[in-house]
Design a protein around this motif. Structure first.
Motif, PDB file in Angstrom:
ATOM      1  N   ARG A 164      -3.105  -4.761  -4.254  1.00  0.00           N
ATOM      2  CA  ARG A 164      -4.439  -4.151  -4.372  1.00  0.00           C
ATOM      3  C   ARG A 164      -4.314  -2.640  -4.282  1.00  0.00           C
ATOM      4  NH1 ARG A 164      -9.052  -5.703   0.039  1.00  0.00           N
ATOM      5  NH2 ARG A 164     -10.706  -4.277  -0.639  1.00  0.00           N
ATOM      6  N   ARG A 165      -4.952  -1.944  -5.191  1.00  0.00           N
ATOM      7  CA  ARG A 165      -4.846  -0.487  -5.250  1.00  0.00           C
ATOM      8  C   ARG A 165      -5.648   0.191  -4.143  1.00  0.00           C
ATOM      9  NH1 ARG A 165      -5.901  -0.436 -11.797  1.00  0.00           N
ATOM     10  NH2 ARG A 165      -3.837  -1.240 -12.404  1.00  0.00           N
ATOM     11  N   ALA A 166      -5.276   1.421  -3.840  1.00  0.00           N
ATOM     12  CA  ALA A 166      -5.995   2.194  -2.825  1.00  0.00           C
ATOM     13  C   ALA A 166      -7.458   2.350  -3.220  1.00  0.00           C
ATOM     14  CB  ALA A 166      -5.344   3.566  -2.661  1.00  0.00           C
ATOM     15  N   VAL A 333      12.503  -6.743   3.946  1.00  0.00           N
ATOM     16  CA  VAL A 333      11.389  -6.291   3.104  1.00  0.00           C
ATOM     17  C   VAL A 333      11.513  -6.978   1.742  1.00  0.00           C
ATOM     18  CG1 VAL A 333      10.461  -4.295   1.858  1.00  0.00           C
ATOM     19  CG2 VAL A 333      11.111  -4.091   4.274  1.00  0.00           C
ATOM     20  N   GLY A 334      10.365  -7.356   1.188  1.00  0.00           N
ATOM     21  CA  GLY A 334      10.359  -8.041  -0.101  1.00  0.00           C
ATOM     22  C   GLY A 334       9.987  -9.497   0.054  1.00  0.00           C
ATOM     23  N   ARG A 335      10.480 -10.317  -0.869  1.00  0.00           N
ATOM     24  CA  ARG A 335      10.170 -11.746  -0.866  1.00  0.00           C
ATOM     25  C   ARG A 335      11.293 -12.519  -0.180  1.00  0.00           C
ATOM     26  NH1 ARG A 335       8.774  -9.717  -5.811  1.00  0.00           N
ATOM     27  NH2 ARG A 335      10.827 -10.246  -6.671  1.00  0.00           N
ATOM     28  N   SER A 336      10.913 -13.409   0.718  1.00  0.00           N
ATOM     29  CA  SER A 336      11.871 -14.275   1.409  1.00  0.00           C
ATOM     30  C   SER A 336      11.314 -15.692   1.441  1.00  0.00           C
ATOM     31  CB  SER A 336      12.112 -13.794   2.843  1.00  0.00           C
ATOM     32  OG  SER A 336      12.633 -12.488   2.875  1.00  0.00           O
ATOM     33  N   GLY A 363       4.295   0.524   5.272  1.00  0.00           N
ATOM     34  CA  GLY A 363       3.169  -0.143   4.647  1.00  0.00           C
ATOM     35  C   GLY A 363       3.164  -0.057   3.136  1.00  0.00           C
ATOM     36  N   ASP A 364       4.200   0.567   2.549  1.00  0.00           N
ATOM     37  CA  ASP A 364       4.303   0.673   1.098  1.00  0.00           C
ATOM     38  C   ASP A 364       4.883  -0.617   0.516  1.00  0.00           C
ATOM     39  OD1 ASP A 364       3.388   3.319   1.155  1.00  0.00           O
ATOM     40  OD2 ASP A 364       5.438   4.082   1.480  1.00  0.00           O
TER      41      ASP A 364
END
Length: 368
Positions: A164-166, A333-336, A363-364
Motif C-alpha cells: 500500500r502506497r504512502a 526480511v522478505g518472504r519465508s 519499515g521499508d
C-alpha cells in the motif's frame, strides 16, 4: 511381571499400529498437487529456472508412475464435485507456468506435447503488450490456447499487490489492486478470445482483503506456498509446489507429487506473545511467529516436523491432535515459510506450508 521381550513386542506392535493408521488415512485421502514453473532454461535466473533436462525428467516420472495430468478447468470441476461430497482423485497433477516466458513456448511446450498433457500459463499482460523479447508474443500465446493450453491472469504489471502506497486509503488501494487484475483479464480476453477466472498471485503475496476481493470476483486463485490441494482448503489460496532452483531437485520430486493434505486441518498464527495474527505480513516487532495446527490425524500418526526458511527443522510442541511450531531464530526480511510434514506411510507425507512476510527494520519493503 512384564518381560523386556513383552515390552519390546508391545512397542513394536504400537509402532505398526501407528504406521497402519497413517497408511489408512493417506490411502483414504487424495494426492492432487499443482506444480509451478517459470523458466525452462539453463541460462535464466537459477532461483526461478528448471533446466530442460530436469523438466523432462519430471514429465517422465509422472508418466512412468501413472500420474494423471489435468487442466485448470478440470481442476475446477474436481473441486466443485468435492464441495458436494465427492472425493478428490489420487495421483493427479496440474502443471502451471508463471509470467509467460518464451522458454515455455520454445522448450516446455514441445516436451509436454509428447505426452499430450494440458497445462496453464499465468501471464502478466504488460510485457506481452510491450513485445518484451524474453516473453511470448500474444500470437504465440494464442497458438498455445488453440492447442488447449489455459492462458490465465497474473495481473498487468506483476506488481507487489500487498504494498500500500504512502497516504493511500484502503479503498483506493483495493481499487488499484482490482484494476491491475481486471485490466489483465480484459487484455487476455481481447487477445486470446476468452479469459477464465483463474488467478496467480505475483510473488505469491496476498492479504485477507485480497483473498476476499478475488472470491467476490469469482476467481480460483493460486499461491506459491507448497503443499497438496485440500478439498476443504481456501479456494483463493490453492497451494502450488514451486519448481525453481533447488526446489526442483529430482530427489524431492516424487515425494512432493505424492503428498497428501492433513485431514480437516485447522491453523492459527500467533505472535510470540500469543496474540492471533490474521495476515501473512508480520508486525514490525515479530520475527518468530507461532503456527498452531490441529487435525484428527495428528493424534494417530508419528511425529510432525516443521521447517523454517533458511533454518531447517524448528521447535514443535504438542500432543494428540494439536501442535505448535516456532522458529528458533527470527525469520529473515522478505518472504519465508514454515513447512510442516508428517509421515503418511510408505514414501508419502502429509504436507502444509504457511507464508510469512517481513519488512526491513526501518519499515521499508524489501527489494526484489
Amino acid at each position: 511381571m512384564r518381560t523386556w521381550l513383552q515390552v519390546g513386542l508391545w512397542k513394536q506392535a504400537g509402532l505398526c499400529l501407528v504406521a497402519a493408521v497413517a497408511l489408512g488415512w493417506a490411502q483414504a485421502s487424495h494426492a492432487l498437487v499443482v506444480l509451478q514453473y517459470h523458466h525452462i532454461d539453463d541460462a535464466t535466473p537459477p532461483s526461478t529456472s528448471t533446466s530442460p533436462a530436469l523438466f523432462e525428467q519430471h514429465l517422465d516420472y509422472l508418466a512412468k508412475h501413472n500420474y494423471r495430468v489435468v487442466s485448470l478447468v478440470e481442476l475446477q470441476k474436481l473441486l466443485d464435485a468435492a464441495a458436494n461430497g465427492k472425493s478428490l482423485p489420487q495421483k493427479t497433477v496440474v502443471i502451471t507456468f508463471d509470467d509467460g516466458y518464451k522458454s515455455i513456448y520454445d522448450t516446455a511446450w514441445p516436451l509436454l506435447k509428447k505426452h499430450d498433457w494440458p497445462f496453464a500459463v499465468f501471464v502478466n499482460s504488460e510485457p506481452h503488450d510491450e513485445k518484451n523479447p524474453l516473453f511470448m508474443s500474444w500470437e504465440q500465446l494464442k497458438e498455445l490456447h488453440k492447442s488447449g493450453v489455459t492462458i490465465a491472469n497474473h495481473t498487468d504489471s506483476h506488481s507487489h499487490l500487498i504494498r500500500r502506497r504512502a497516504n493511500e486509503s484502503r479503498t483506493v488501494f483495493n481499487e488499484r489492486r482490482l484494476k491491475e487484475i481486471t485490466f489483465a483479464q480484459g487484455r487476455i480476453k481481447k487477445e486470446i478470445g476468452s479469459a477464465p477466472q483463474f488467478f496467480a498471485y505475483p510473488f505469491g503475496e496476498y492479504d485477507s482483503e485480497l483473498l476476499a476481493l478475488l472470491k467476490r470476483e469469482g476467481y480460483l486463485a493460486f499461491g506459491q506456498q507448497s503443499g497438496p490441494v485440500a478439498a476443504d482448503g481456501n479456494m483463493q489460496l490453492i497451494p502450488r509446489f514451486p519448481m525453481g532452483g533447488s526446489y526442483s531437485a529430482m530427489e524431492q520430486f516424487g515425494t512432493k507429487v505424492a503428498s497428501v493434505p492433513f485431514v480437516k486441518l485447522k491453523t492459527v498464527v500467533r505472535d510470540s506473545k500469543g496474540r492471533q495474527l490474521h495476515e501473512p505480513e508480520l508486525p514490525a516487532d515479530e520475527g518468530r511467529p507461532i503456527l498452531e495446527l490441529s487435525s484428527p490425524i495428528l493424534g494417530h500418526i508419528g511425529p510432525i516436523q516443521c521447517f523454517a526458511s533458511g533454518q531447517g527443522a524448528i521447535s514443535v510442541k504438542g500432543k494428540g491432535g494439536r501442535f505448535s511450531a516456532q522458529a528458533d531464530k527470527p525469520l529473515p526480511v522478505g518472504r519465508s515459510r514454515y513447512n510442516c510434514t508428517a509421515h503418511a506411510g510408505g514414501d508419502r507425507f502429509y504436507w502444509f506450508s504457511q507464508l510469512f512476510i517481513r519488512r526491513t527494520a526501518s519499515g521499508d519493503w524489501y527489494q526484489e
